[in-house]
Design an enzyme around this catalytic site. Structure first.
Site, PDB file in Angstrom:
ATOM      1  N   SER A   1      -6.231 113.499  11.991  1.00 55.05           N
ATOM      2  CA  SER A   1      -7.643 113.541  12.350  1.00 55.05           C
ATOM      3  C   SER A   1      -8.505 112.996  11.202  1.00 55.05           C
ATOM      4  O   SER A   1      -8.382 111.824  10.843  1.00 55.05           O
ATOM      5  CB  SER A   1      -8.025 114.965  12.757  1.00 55.05           C
ATOM      6  OG  SER A   1      -9.314 114.997  13.335  1.00 55.05           O
TER       7      SER A   1
ATOM      8  N   ASP B   1      -8.317 113.432  24.437  1.00 53.47           N
ATOM      9  CA  ASP B   1      -8.923 113.595  23.115  1.00 53.47           C
ATOM     10  C   ASP B   1     -10.103 112.647  22.992  1.00 53.47           C
ATOM     11  O   ASP B   1      -9.989 111.447  23.260  1.00 53.47           O
ATOM     12  CB  ASP B   1      -7.870 113.276  22.040  1.00 53.47           C
ATOM     13  CG  ASP B   1      -8.376 113.465  20.619  1.00 53.47           C
ATOM     14  OD1 ASP B   1      -9.520 113.919  20.428  1.00 53.47           O
ATOM     15  OD2 ASP B   1      -7.611 113.172  19.687  1.00 53.47           O
TER      16      ASP B   1
ATOM     17  N   HIS C   1      -6.510 117.166  21.123  1.00 51.00           N
ATOM     18  CA  HIS C   1      -6.692 117.081  19.681  1.00 51.00           C
ATOM     19  C   HIS C   1      -6.185 118.380  19.047  1.00 51.00           C
ATOM     20  O   HIS C   1      -6.413 119.462  19.583  1.00 51.00           O
ATOM     21  CB  HIS C   1      -8.182 116.895  19.374  1.00 51.00           C
ATOM     22  CG  HIS C   1      -8.456 116.330  18.022  1.00 51.00           C
ATOM     23  ND1 HIS C   1      -8.307 114.999  17.735  1.00 51.00           N
ATOM     24  CD2 HIS C   1      -8.873 116.922  16.878  1.00 51.00           C
ATOM     25  CE1 HIS C   1      -8.629 114.788  16.467  1.00 51.00           C
ATOM     26  NE2 HIS C   1      -8.964 115.943  15.921  1.00 51.00           N
TER      27      HIS C   1
END
Length: 311
Positions: free
Chosen positions: A155, A251, A281
């Site tokens: 991320s 996501d 996510h």
């Protein structure tokens, strides 16, 4: 009737997240406490031969790190946790890093970079770069193999991993053999279709992504087109290390990762991009409760191990 695209094991988590306030509605301290609690509930990773907690010098003060060193490790992965540049630390990323060391046989350096809003952009980039350079120059003093280096990040950490690869190319820094980017955020302009398609009901909200970019950088005067914030917008992607990019179907930042993989391919960088269907996510850290997480973690480990072996 519309089919629910979310994997059945993740649907309760999505419902639970939808009932909670967004990131913008809570403080950074509350968000950090929530991440720590969720991570702790997933359990510990495997034992590694040597685990060292220490601090290394950084541009804004000492940077806490945790090194995982298997016996006869042939190379080192510099790893950057997720959390929107606002949350996470070496403890919340501990199990992921332990699994990476165990699966790959490589040493792993878990970097506890500075967080916003206390330390806005480019503090996290500066710490990530300092950690990479420290491993290359000083890691051997602590038993870390320094001749074969790779990076990975999840991320926001995927953003940092991509950025340090660009920095290493431009500044003739340490040689990086490969980069593994797990659903990286790569474009602060936030124009991607998936930010709208998966804005609500998929655990991470589109509003959470906007809040992270604002709190980390945009509210502090940074331009969304600064490539250190938006690596997708770098003038060139030629000459960066081969990449593995993993994305999650459901996501909001899925398009960011897949667009970055396409940019690398356009620049003739060897890249593999894999979309994990039905995933949300943060799925990558759910090993032990979600089979896809174990598959994804092993895919990253296999790619990095192969890069080191071929380096």
């Amino acid at each position: 009737m519309t089919m629910n695209p979310i994997h059945p094991r993740l649907r309760p988590l999505a419902r639970e997240a939808a009932a909670k306030p967004s990131m913008a509605e809570i403080t950074a301290l509350q968000a950090r406490a929530g991440v720590a609690a969720r991570t702790a509930a997933r359990g510990a990773g495997p034992a590694i031969d040597r685990v060292l907690d220490m601090s290394i010098p950084g541009p804004g003060g000492d940077i806490p790190i945790r090194a995982y060193i298997p016996v006869a490790a042939p190379g080192t992965v510099v790893a950057f946790h997720g959390g929107g540049w606002l949350m996470g630390n070496r403890d919340t990323f501990d199990a992921v890093c332990r699994n990476l060391a165990a699966d790959s046989g490589l040493a792993v350096l878990n970097v506890d970079y500075r967080l916003a809003p206390e330390h806005p952009f480019p503090a996290a980039v500066e710490d990530a770069w300092a950690a990479l350079c420290w491993v290359a120059n000083r890691g051997v003093e602590h038993g870390l193999p320094t001749q074969r280096l790779t990076v990975m990040g999840e991320s926001a950490g995927g953003n940092l991993a991509a950025v340090v690869c660009l920095l290493a190319r431009d500044q003739h820094g340490p040689k990086i053999l490969a980069q593994a980017l797990v659903y990286p955020a790569t474009d602060a302009r936030q124009e991607a279709q998936t930010l709208r398609s998966y804005a609500e009901g998929f655990m991470q909200r589109g509003a959470d992504v906007a809040h992270a970019f604002r709190t980390y950088a945009l509210d502090h005067g940074a331009s969304p087109t600064d490539w250190r914030l938006s690596p997708l917008l770098a003038p060139s992607h030629a000459g960066v290390p081969p990449a593995l990019v993993l994305t999650a179907e459901c996501d909001a930042v899925r398009d960011d990762g897949e667009a970055y993989a396409a940019k690398l391919a356009e620049a003739d960088v060897p890249v593999t991009c894999v979309r994990y269907m039905g995933m949300l996510h943060t799925f990558y850290g759910m090993r032990g409760t979600l089979d896809a997480a174990a598959v994804a973690q092993r895919q990253v480990a296999d790619m990095l191990r192969a890069a080191v072996a071929g380096g």
